[in-house]
Motif scaffolding. Structure first.
Motif, PDB file in Angstrom:
ATOM      1  N   SER A 227      47.016  52.517  72.517  1.00 28.18           N
ATOM      2  CA  SER A 227      45.849  53.140  73.058  1.00 28.18           C
ATOM      3  C   SER A 227      44.813  53.519  72.045  1.00 28.18           C
ATOM      4  CB  SER A 227      46.142  54.134  74.173  1.00 28.18           C
ATOM      5  OG  SER A 227      46.657  55.229  73.910  1.00 28.18           O
ATOM      6  N   ILE A 228      45.256  54.407  71.265  1.00 29.12           N
ATOM      7  CA  ILE A 228      44.643  54.953  70.167  1.00 29.12           C
ATOM      8  C   ILE A 228      43.967  53.752  69.299  1.00 29.12           C
ATOM      9  CG2 ILE A 228      44.822  56.270  67.761  1.00 29.12           C
ATOM     10  CD1 ILE A 228      46.868  58.201  69.253  1.00 29.12           C
ATOM     11  N   ILE A 229      44.673  52.851  68.793  1.00 27.83           N
ATOM     12  CA  ILE A 229      44.172  51.892  67.790  1.00 27.83           C
ATOM     13  C   ILE A 229      43.290  50.845  68.629  1.00 27.83           C
ATOM     14  CG2 ILE A 229      44.903  49.816  66.428  1.00 27.83           C
ATOM     15  CD1 ILE A 229      45.758  52.504  65.249  1.00 27.83           C
ATOM     16  N   SER A 230      43.549  50.624  70.138  1.00 34.05           N
ATOM     17  CA  SER A 230      42.664  50.047  70.924  1.00 34.05           C
ATOM     18  C   SER A 230      41.283  50.572  70.931  1.00 34.05           C
ATOM     19  CB  SER A 230      43.229  49.617  72.043  1.00 34.05           C
ATOM     20  OG  SER A 230      44.628  48.831  71.923  1.00 34.05           O
ATOM     21  N   HIS A 231      41.552  51.927  71.177  1.00 34.81           N
ATOM     22  CA  HIS A 231      40.270  52.852  71.392  1.00 34.81           C
ATOM     23  C   HIS A 231      39.302  52.783  70.010  1.00 34.81           C
ATOM     24  CE1 HIS A 231      38.686  56.592  73.503  1.00 34.81           C
ATOM     25  NE2 HIS A 231      37.907  55.979  73.142  1.00 34.81           N
ATOM     26  N   MET A 232      40.094  52.842  68.924  1.00 34.20           N
ATOM     27  CA  MET A 232      39.338  52.719  67.724  1.00 34.20           C
ATOM     28  C   MET A 232      38.749  51.473  67.463  1.00 34.20           C
ATOM     29  SD  MET A 232      41.914  54.469  65.007  1.00 34.20           S
ATOM     30  CE  MET A 232      42.389  56.442  64.758  1.00 34.20           C
ATOM     31  N   ILE A 233      39.417  50.362  67.794  1.00 33.03           N
ATOM     32  CA  ILE A 233      38.671  48.845  67.351  1.00 33.03           C
ATOM     33  C   ILE A 233      37.394  48.823  68.606  1.00 33.03           C
ATOM     34  CG2 ILE A 233      38.924  46.611  68.176  1.00 33.03           C
ATOM     35  CD1 ILE A 233      42.040  46.778  67.431  1.00 33.03           C
ATOM     36  N   TRP A 234      37.629  49.463  69.847  1.00 33.38           N
ATOM     37  CA  TRP A 234      36.464  49.381  70.727  1.00 33.38           C
ATOM     38  C   TRP A 234      35.321  50.262  70.168  1.00 33.38           C
ATOM     39  CZ3 TRP A 234      35.745  45.901  74.640  1.00 33.38           C
ATOM     40  CH2 TRP A 234      34.678  46.255  75.423  1.00 33.38           C
ATOM     41  N   ASN A 235      35.731  51.311  69.777  1.00 37.22           N
ATOM     42  CA  ASN A 235      34.539  52.410  69.175  1.00 37.22           C
ATOM     43  C   ASN A 235      33.980  51.663  68.000  1.00 37.22           C
ATOM     44  OD1 ASN A 235      35.066  53.720  71.488  1.00 37.22           O
ATOM     45  ND2 ASN A 235      35.185  55.783  70.313  1.00 37.22           N
ATOM     46  N   GLY A 236      34.925  51.068  67.242  1.00 38.81           N
ATOM     47  CA  GLY A 236      34.320  50.315  66.075  1.00 38.81           C
ATOM     48  C   GLY A 236      33.313  49.234  66.208  1.00 38.81           C
ATOM     49  N   ILE A 237      33.625  48.371  67.224  1.00 33.03           N
ATOM     50  CA  ILE A 237      32.848  47.299  67.503  1.00 33.03           C
ATOM     51  C   ILE A 237      31.284  48.058  68.154  1.00 33.03           C
ATOM     52  CG2 ILE A 237      32.431  45.657  69.482  1.00 33.03           C
ATOM     53  CD1 ILE A 237      35.614  45.196  69.332  1.00 33.03           C
ATOM     54  N   PHE A 238      31.528  49.024  68.834  1.00 33.95           N
ATOM     55  CA  PHE A 238      30.208  49.784  69.188  1.00 33.95           C
ATOM     56  C   PHE A 238      29.419  50.110  68.089  1.00 33.95           C
ATOM     57  CE2 PHE A 238      28.150  53.581  70.694  1.00 33.95           C
ATOM     58  CZ  PHE A 238      27.246  52.903  71.492  1.00 33.95           C
ATOM     59  N   PHE A 239      30.182  50.795  67.194  1.00 31.02           N
ATOM     60  CA  PHE A 239      29.556  51.423  66.095  1.00 31.02           C
ATOM     61  C   PHE A 239      28.896  50.308  64.804  1.00 31.02           C
ATOM     62  CE2 PHE A 239      29.819  52.165  61.696  1.00 31.02           C
ATOM     63  CZ  PHE A 239      29.277  53.451  61.266  1.00 31.02           C
ATOM     64  N   TYR A 240      29.503  49.107  64.885  1.00 28.99           N
ATOM     65  CA  TYR A 240      28.909  48.202  64.216  1.00 28.99           C
ATOM     66  C   TYR A 240      27.748  47.551  65.026  1.00 28.99           C
ATOM     67  CZ  TYR A 240      28.485  43.632  61.724  1.00 28.99           C
ATOM     68  OH  TYR A 240      27.933  42.612  61.131  1.00 28.99           O
ATOM     69  N   VAL A 241      27.839  47.063  66.057  1.00 27.99           N
ATOM     70  CA  VAL A 241      26.656  46.682  67.019  1.00 27.99           C
ATOM     71  C   VAL A 241      25.558  47.584  66.799  1.00 27.99           C
ATOM     72  CG1 VAL A 241      25.894  45.780  69.179  1.00 27.99           C
ATOM     73  CG2 VAL A 241      28.308  45.210  68.152  1.00 27.99           C
ATOM     74  N   THR A 242      25.744  48.859  66.958  1.00 25.89           N
ATOM     75  CA  THR A 242      24.731  49.791  66.972  1.00 25.89           C
ATOM     76  C   THR A 242      24.017  50.072  65.786  1.00 25.89           C
ATOM     77  OG1 THR A 242      25.850  50.918  68.649  1.00 25.89           O
ATOM     78  CG2 THR A 242      23.959  52.184  67.863  1.00 25.89           C
ATOM     79  N   TYR A 243      24.618  50.167  64.601  1.00 28.26           N
ATOM     80  CA  TYR A 243      24.083  50.368  63.486  1.00 28.26           C
ATOM     81  C   TYR A 243      23.839  49.405  62.437  1.00 28.26           C
ATOM     82  CZ  TYR A 243      24.582  55.183  65.449  1.00 28.26           C
ATOM     83  OH  TYR A 243      24.774  56.040  65.928  1.00 28.26           O
ATOM     84  N   PHE A 244      24.565  48.278  62.524  1.00 30.42           N
ATOM     85  CA  PHE A 244      24.532  47.161  61.674  1.00 30.42           C
ATOM     86  C   PHE A 244      24.014  45.745  61.961  1.00 30.42           C
ATOM     87  CE2 PHE A 244      27.517  50.320  60.002  1.00 30.42           C
ATOM     88  CZ  PHE A 244      27.021  50.603  58.730  1.00 30.42           C
ATOM     89  N   LEU A 245      23.738  45.566  63.258  1.00 31.20           N
ATOM     90  CA  LEU A 245      23.404  44.474  63.922  1.00 31.20           C
ATOM     91  C   LEU A 245      21.602  44.572  64.493  1.00 31.20           C
ATOM     92  CD1 LEU A 245      26.110  42.756  65.808  1.00 31.20           C
ATOM     93  CD2 LEU A 245      25.142  42.372  63.571  1.00 31.20           C
TER      94      LEU A 245
END
Length: 245
Positions: A227-245
């Protein structure tokens, strides 16, 4: 029982009081989290600014410090109402095979399942309540301190948040509810509390859905890592979409 009237059903006040007390402690943990979160985000940035930081940097630094405080609160509740050693056990990786499963295979599967669930949730939400405006929110970052602020946001969102929130909700809260109600109520209850933490109705529902998947995997594996790694992946996707797309 001697002296009992035939057919009389005796109440069990101690059991009921124990259940009520357990719920009060769990709910108080969520309230304490909210208070610490709000107080930290309101007062810490001003203190950091006094040390010479800009407002934007101060706010992101405060976010990281708040998660450190929230972790301390969680460990405190574990000491009072649980066992901190249980979290240590949930974070152990017993073998290379378990490591591949917990850190890679399961998180990939969980993220795919979570994504499909969110797609369905989005369609249902839009049909019932209209387009969720939160999706179009912009988070401008000053160019003068862009690298520093982005790094702080990454640490807070992609690293600190998943670790601390999973220890709290899939660790302490899930097990505390599980002791008095069993697996199903524990997964659903911890997921609802996790959703409430996110405040915005659309995001809260999305987080609760993810919490159900995370909670079920935590029970099945006994580990917090998927769950920690899945949560990191999910937040990482959100982070990338928010600040780099």
């Amino acid at each position: 029982m001697i002296g009992a009237v035939e057919g009389e059903v005796r109440p069990e006040p101690e059991f009921e009081r124990g259940k009520v007390a357990a719920w009060c402690i769990v709910i108080s943990s969520l309230i304490t989290w909210f208070i610490a979160l709000l107080a930290g985000l309101i007062f810490l940035p001003s203190l950091i600014v006094l040390l010479g930081s800009s407002d934007d940097v101060a706010y992101e630094m405060a976010g990281i410090l708040v998660y450190a405080v929230l972790l301390a609160i969680t460990l405190g509740y574990l000491s009072i109402d649980g066992d901190r050693r249980s979290i240590v056990e949930m974070l152990k990786i017993p073998s290379i095979k378990a490591g591949v499963l917990f850190l890679l295979a399961l998180p990939i599967v969980i993220t795919i399942v979570d994504y499909l669930a969110v797609l369905i949730y989005y369609e249902v939400y839009e049909a019932l309540f209209g387009y969720p405006e939160i999706i179009d929110m912009e988070y401008p970052v000053p160019e003068s301190e862009y690298d520093l602020i982005i790094s702080l946001i990454f640490i807070s969102t992609v690293i600190a948040a998943p670790i601390v929130e999973e220890i709290m909700f899939r660790g302490y809260v899930l097990d505390a509810i599980r002791e008095i109600h069993g697996d199903t109520v524990a997964v659903l209850g911890s997921s609802v509390m996790f959703g409430i933490l996110h405040i915005d109705p659309y995001v809260a529902g999305m987080a609760a859905l993810g919490g159900i998947v995370y909670g079920w995997i935590r029970i099945e594996t006994g580990s917090l890592w998927p769950s920690i790694i899945s949560h990191m992946i999910w937040n990482g996707i959100f982070f990338y979409v928010t600040y780099f797309l």
